[in-house]
Design an enzyme around this catalytic site. Structure first.
Site, PDB file in Angstrom:
ATOM      1  N   GLY A 124       0.792  -1.229   0.000  1.00 26.09           N
ATOM      2  CA  GLY A 124       0.000   0.000   0.000  1.00 26.09           C
ATOM      3  C   GLY A 124       0.822   1.276   0.000  1.00 26.09           C
ATOM      4  O   GLY A 124       0.471   2.250   0.678  1.00 26.09           O
ATOM      5  N   SER A 161      -0.566  -0.273  -9.342  1.00 25.66           N
ATOM      6  CA  SER A 161      -0.523  -1.085  -8.128  1.00 25.66           C
ATOM      7  C   SER A 161      -1.939  -1.515  -7.772  1.00 25.66           C
ATOM      8  O   SER A 161      -2.865  -0.704  -7.801  1.00 25.66           O
ATOM      9  CB  SER A 161       0.067  -0.291  -6.963  1.00 25.66           C
ATOM     10  OG  SER A 161      -0.148  -0.983  -5.741  1.00 25.66           O
TER      11      SER A 161
END
Length: 339
Positions: A114, A175
């Site tokens: 993250g 991502s």
């Protein structure tokens, strides 16, 4: 030999703890005589791409050195370039732990980090402190709490701050671990982002008297039509390169293994064929107008050459580097040289 001993020790540790231990060790030894334990003398195999000349075609993919703390150490290992980040405008802790998992039988890793990083200002200080002549790419992203529709601003902030210290800038919109991020790969959001970044590049080139190329990093989980649209946008907005690919949400090749059902992006050997297919499709769409850096699942020199044959000009490694060590860098370069 040294790496195999170190790997055996670190593979007994929690993956993230091992990663942090490795980064700390490399940070403290990068410019000391102790780097003899991992430094490699590698004969140059120059590659010219994006208007830059790299000493060899093998780079370190983003995610390993998020804050640019070990650039000199990775350069000493023989990497032709080091891509740091992903970095965001403000520091952020990333997702809750545990968030990094080894799938050793498959030589794979799942992560849902993250974008944990210390923020762009911290990265810039580390870039200023680099002592080697390493080619450094900076991978930029958006903060988790920045709405997707305002994400463009985060990329522009990062680009502005790292521009004069980077060899090139990589734009990460692929991502799977930042909610909504991958939506920036599509339609008007993509065009708006790429157009704004290109204009920012022009402004910063004039300001600093230096042209810094920009590359777009894409996901492997795209349809042929989506790849075609991304390629069209890259060409229209005159981007300097594409990086293919990021991690995958698929679990092909790992079903039934411990940790295989953990959420996050899968990297390592099981990603290899998928990323190579995407590189081939992207190269066909780009028709030689924009170069490609191939990344995803490279575990051997043959894997790297497959990506180059598919249309990549250079490659990057990360998970394969974890499993194989610095020898993989040398193996790829030697295979590339005699190809």
């Amino acid at each position: 030999m040294f790496y195999k001993i170190a790997q055996k020790f670190m593979f007994q540790m929690d993956p993230e703890l091992a990663h942090n231990f490795a980064i700390g060790s490399l940070k403290s030894t990068g410019n000391s005589p102790l780097n003899c334990f991992y430094a490699q003398k590698i004969k140059p195999a120059p590659v010219t791409m994006m208007g830059l000349t790299f000493p060899n075609p093998v780079g370190l993919a983003a995610g390993m050195d998020k804050d640019g703390e070990c650039i000199d150490a990775f350069h000493a290992m023989g990497f032709g370039h080091v891509e740091v980040g992903t970095v965001t405008p403000r520091p952020q802790p990333g997702n809750e732990q545990p968030r990094l998992f080894r799938l050793k039988p498959a030589k794979a890793i799942i992560n849902r980090m993250g974008f944990n990083n210390k923020g762009v200002d911290s990265l810039v200080e580390n870039l200023k402190a680099v002592k080697s002549d390493a080619m450094v790419g900076v991978n930029i992203g958006k903060n988790k709490d920045t709405p997707v529709e305002l994400g463009k601003d985060d990329y522009l902030i990062c680009m502005d701050k790292v521009y004069q210290y980077a060899a090139y800038i990589a734009v990460n919109i692929s991502s799977p671990n930042t909610p909504g991020l991958r939506s920036l790969q599509y339609g008007d959001l993509l065009d708006d982002l790429l157009g704004s970044l290109k204009q920012k590049q022009k402004d910063l080139t004039e300001k600093h008297g230096k042209y810094v190329p920009i590359a777009l990093k894409i996901a492997p989980d795209l349809s042929s039509e989506e790849i075609e649209k991304i390629a069209d946008s890259l060409i229209r907005n005159e981007f300097d390169a594409a990086i293919a690919t990021n991690t995958t949400l698929t679990r092909d090749g790992v079903s039934g293994l411990l940790n295989a059902n953990e959420a996050g992006g899968l990297s390592g050997k099981p990603l290899n064929s998928l990323s190579t297919i995407v590189i081939k499709q992207l190269a066909d769409c780009l028709k030689g107008q924009i170069p490609i850096i191939g990344v995803g699942g490279i575990n051997t020199a043959a894997d790297a050459l497959d990506k180059i044959d598919a249309g990549a000009q250079m490659v990057q490694i990360y998970s394969g580097f974890i499993y194989q060590g610095p020898q993989l860098i040398k193996d790829i370069i030697e295979a590339y040289r005699i190809k």
